[in-house]
Design a protein around this motif. Structure first.
Motif, PDB file in Angstrom:
ATOM      1  N   THR A   1       8.433  -0.675   0.043  1.00 25.48           N
ATOM      2  CA  THR A   1       9.254   0.134  -0.848  1.00 25.48           C
ATOM      3  C   THR A   1       9.466   1.508  -0.214  1.00 25.48           C
ATOM      4  N   VAL A   2      10.362   2.279  -0.793  1.00 27.56           N
ATOM      5  CA  VAL A   2      10.601   3.643  -0.307  1.00 27.56           C
ATOM      6  C   VAL A   2       9.313   4.452  -0.419  1.00 27.56           C
ATOM      7  N   ARG A   3       8.610   4.304  -1.520  1.00 25.41           N
ATOM      8  CA  ARG A   3       7.370   5.056  -1.733  1.00 25.41           C
ATOM      9  C   ARG A   3       6.308   4.682  -0.702  1.00 25.41           C
ATOM     10  N   GLN A   4       6.129   3.397  -0.441  1.00 25.96           N
ATOM     11  CA  GLN A   4       5.151   2.951   0.556  1.00 25.96           C
ATOM     12  C   GLN A   4       5.521   3.471   1.948  1.00 25.96           C
ATOM     13  N   THR A   5       6.798   3.429   2.264  1.00 23.58           N
ATOM     14  CA  THR A   5       7.266   3.889   3.565  1.00 23.58           C
ATOM     15  C   THR A   5       7.054   5.391   3.724  1.00 23.58           C
ATOM     16  N   ALA A   6       7.369   6.134   2.689  1.00 19.22           N
ATOM     17  CA  ALA A   6       7.184   7.584   2.735  1.00 19.22           C
ATOM     18  C   ALA A   6       5.721   7.934   2.966  1.00 19.22           C
ATOM     19  N   LYS A   7       4.837   7.241   2.286  1.00 21.64           N
ATOM     20  CA  LYS A   7       3.402   7.495   2.447  1.00 21.64           C
ATOM     21  C   LYS A   7       2.941   7.155   3.860  1.00 21.64           C
ATOM     22  N   LYS A   8       3.400   6.032   4.387  1.00 19.79           N
ATOM     23  CA  LYS A   8       3.018   5.570   5.725  1.00 19.79           C
ATOM     24  C   LYS A   8       3.434   6.572   6.799  1.00 19.79           C
ATOM     25  N   PHE A   9       4.644   7.129   6.682  1.00 17.70           N
ATOM     26  CA  PHE A   9       5.170   8.019   7.708  1.00 17.70           C
ATOM     27  C   PHE A   9       4.941   9.505   7.405  1.00 17.70           C
TER      28      PHE A   9
END
Length: 90
Positions: free
Chosen positions: A22-30
């Motif tokens: 998800t956008v949220r998971q991606t934002a957290k990862k990067f």
């Protein structure tokens, strides 16, 4: 556009596609904001690699259409866990 931004946009898209993130998971990862993820995928990547942008967009659209289900499951899990920890009043 700066080289590192282009590279990040490609990395973000590849991560979203490979992990159905998800956008949220991606934002957290990067370590970036949700709006940066969105801008990378929708605006920047479409200029760099339109095919990759389309693939990533498909994953994000599916995630968006399913978010109400994930939200309901999270709420259910929250209340189920609360009911096991609540003391009984007699």
């Amino acid at each position: 556009m700066k080289q590192y931004i282009e590279e990040r946009a490609i990395e973000v898209a590849n991560y979203i596609i490979s992990s159905n993130a998800t956008v949220r998971q991606t934002a957290k990862k990067f370590g970036i904001s949700k709006s940066t993820v969105h801008k990378d995928v929708t605006e920047r990547l479409s200029k760099i690699n339109p095919g990759l942008a389309l693939e990533a967009r498909k994953v994000l659209d599916i995630n968006k259409s399913e978010r109400h289900i994930r939200g309901g499951l999270a709420t259910r899990a929250k209340y189920v866990s609360m009911s096991h920890t609540r003391p009984t009043l007699y």
